[in-house]
Design a protein around this motif. Structure first.
Motif, mmCIF file in Angstrom:
data_model
loop_
_atom_site.group_PDB
_atom_site.id
_atom_site.type_symbol
_atom_site.label_atom_id
_atom_site.label_comp_id
_atom_site.label_asym_id
_atom_site.label_seq_id
_atom_site.Cartn_x
_atom_site.Cartn_y
_atom_site.Cartn_z
ATOM 1 N N HIS A 63 -0.720 54.594 -22.765
ATOM 2 C CA HIS A 63 -0.800 55.218 -23.960
ATOM 3 C C HIS A 63 -0.708 53.822 -25.081
ATOM 4 O O HIS A 63 -1.244 53.907 -26.249
ATOM 5 C CB HIS A 63 0.115 56.096 -24.582
ATOM 6 N N LEU A 64 -0.076 52.908 -24.604
ATOM 7 C CA LEU A 64 0.535 51.776 -25.550
ATOM 8 C C LEU A 64 0.209 50.407 -24.225
ATOM 9 O O LEU A 64 0.938 50.352 -23.313
ATOM 10 C CB LEU A 64 1.595 51.707 -26.156
ATOM 11 N N SER A 65 -0.562 49.329 -24.789
ATOM 12 C CA SER A 65 -0.522 48.015 -24.198
ATOM 13 C C SER A 65 -0.554 47.126 -25.100
ATOM 14 O O SER A 65 -1.611 46.696 -25.768
ATOM 15 C CB SER A 65 -1.797 48.183 -23.161
ATOM 16 N N GLU A 66 0.618 46.361 -25.389
ATOM 17 C CA GLU A 66 0.525 45.301 -26.242
ATOM 18 C C GLU A 66 1.298 43.960 -25.574
ATOM 19 O O GLU A 66 1.910 44.180 -24.390
ATOM 20 C CB GLU A 66 1.446 45.520 -27.517
ATOM 21 N N ALA A 71 3.618 51.481 -22.815
ATOM 22 C CA ALA A 71 4.075 52.720 -22.488
ATOM 23 C C ALA A 71 2.805 53.623 -22.029
ATOM 24 O O ALA A 71 1.873 53.532 -22.023
ATOM 25 C CB ALA A 71 4.601 53.500 -23.712
ATOM 26 N N GLY A 72 3.398 54.796 -21.188
ATOM 27 C CA GLY A 72 2.241 55.691 -20.589
ATOM 28 C C GLY A 72 2.916 56.792 -19.818
ATOM 29 O O GLY A 72 4.261 57.144 -19.961
ATOM 30 N N PHE A 73 2.022 57.400 -19.115
ATOM 31 C CA PHE A 73 2.446 58.313 -18.268
ATOM 32 C C PHE A 73 1.999 58.390 -16.793
ATOM 33 O O PHE A 73 0.688 57.838 -16.428
ATOM 34 C CB PHE A 73 1.739 59.802 -19.011
ATOM 35 N N PHE A 84 8.371 53.579 -20.966
ATOM 36 C CA PHE A 84 8.260 52.831 -21.959
ATOM 37 C C PHE A 84 8.904 51.471 -21.395
ATOM 38 O O PHE A 84 9.829 51.475 -20.592
ATOM 39 C CB PHE A 84 8.925 53.133 -23.032
ATOM 40 N N LEU A 85 8.252 50.113 -21.468
ATOM 41 C CA LEU A 85 8.540 48.960 -21.099
ATOM 42 C C LEU A 85 8.604 48.108 -22.153
ATOM 43 O O LEU A 85 7.592 47.983 -23.097
ATOM 44 C CB LEU A 85 7.817 48.505 -19.875
ATOM 45 N N SER A 86 9.418 47.188 -22.305
ATOM 46 C CA SER A 86 9.195 46.135 -23.396
ATOM 47 C C SER A 86 10.332 44.916 -23.080
ATOM 48 O O SER A 86 11.012 44.856 -22.024
ATOM 49 C CB SER A 86 10.156 46.732 -24.786
ATOM 50 N N VAL A 87 9.700 43.603 -23.572
ATOM 51 C CA VAL A 87 10.395 42.168 -23.318
ATOM 52 C C VAL A 87 10.708 41.970 -24.716
ATOM 53 O O VAL A 87 11.128 40.858 -24.813
ATOM 54 C CB VAL A 87 9.561 41.550 -22.907
#
Length: 142
Positions: A63-66, A71-73, A84-87
């Motif tokens: 759903h989100l790729s930055e 983020a996704g399913f 949800f993954l983030s750095v």
């Protein structure tokens, strides 16, 4: 899992935020052509674990790729996983920041949260020590 009916499909939320400095973005890890981005760089360990526990993937939607977050399913045989993954340090919950932590790891399954932000710091180093000592993992383990 062992106590659940064989046809039970679990609802799982995965959040993994591990702050990285500018070094991350100038290294190969920050280059999507080399690392595949946040999902494959930091998320792959969790996707691997979740598929080991809940079965093979059935569907995957991003759903989100930055550069800093994704983020996704992920639908597995026995789980529906929102991830949800983030750095980016700014994505870490305030309560976690107040403790001085720069990482937040949480898996919520059926409304029960397992927060496991501590205890991961030296896992790569320990694994390398074991490999050098001849006690690494082989193909059969994989």
């Amino acid at each position: 899992m062992a106590k659940a009916p064989a046809d039970k499909v679990f609802d799982v939320d995965l959040t993994y935020i591990t702050s990285r400095g500018n070094w991350y973005f100038v290294s190969w890890k920050g280059d999507i052509q080399k690392s595949g981005g946040v999902a494959t760089n930091i998320g792959i360990h969790f996707f691997d674990m979740l598929s080991w526990v809940f079965g093979e993937p059935q569907e995957s939607v991003v759903h989100l790729s930055e550069p800093e977050r994704a983020a996704g399913f992920l639908r597995l045989k026995r789980a529906r996983v929102r991830w949800f993954l983030s750095v980016d340090y700014n994505d870490i919950p305030e309560a976690v920041k107040l403790k001085g932590q720069r990482t937040f790891r949480s898996i919520t399954m059926e409304g029960k949260e397992i927060e496991f932000s501590e205890g991961f710091t030296d896992l790569h180093t320990e694994s390398y020590r074991n490999i050098i000592a001849g006690m690494g993992f082989g193909l059969a383990d994989a």
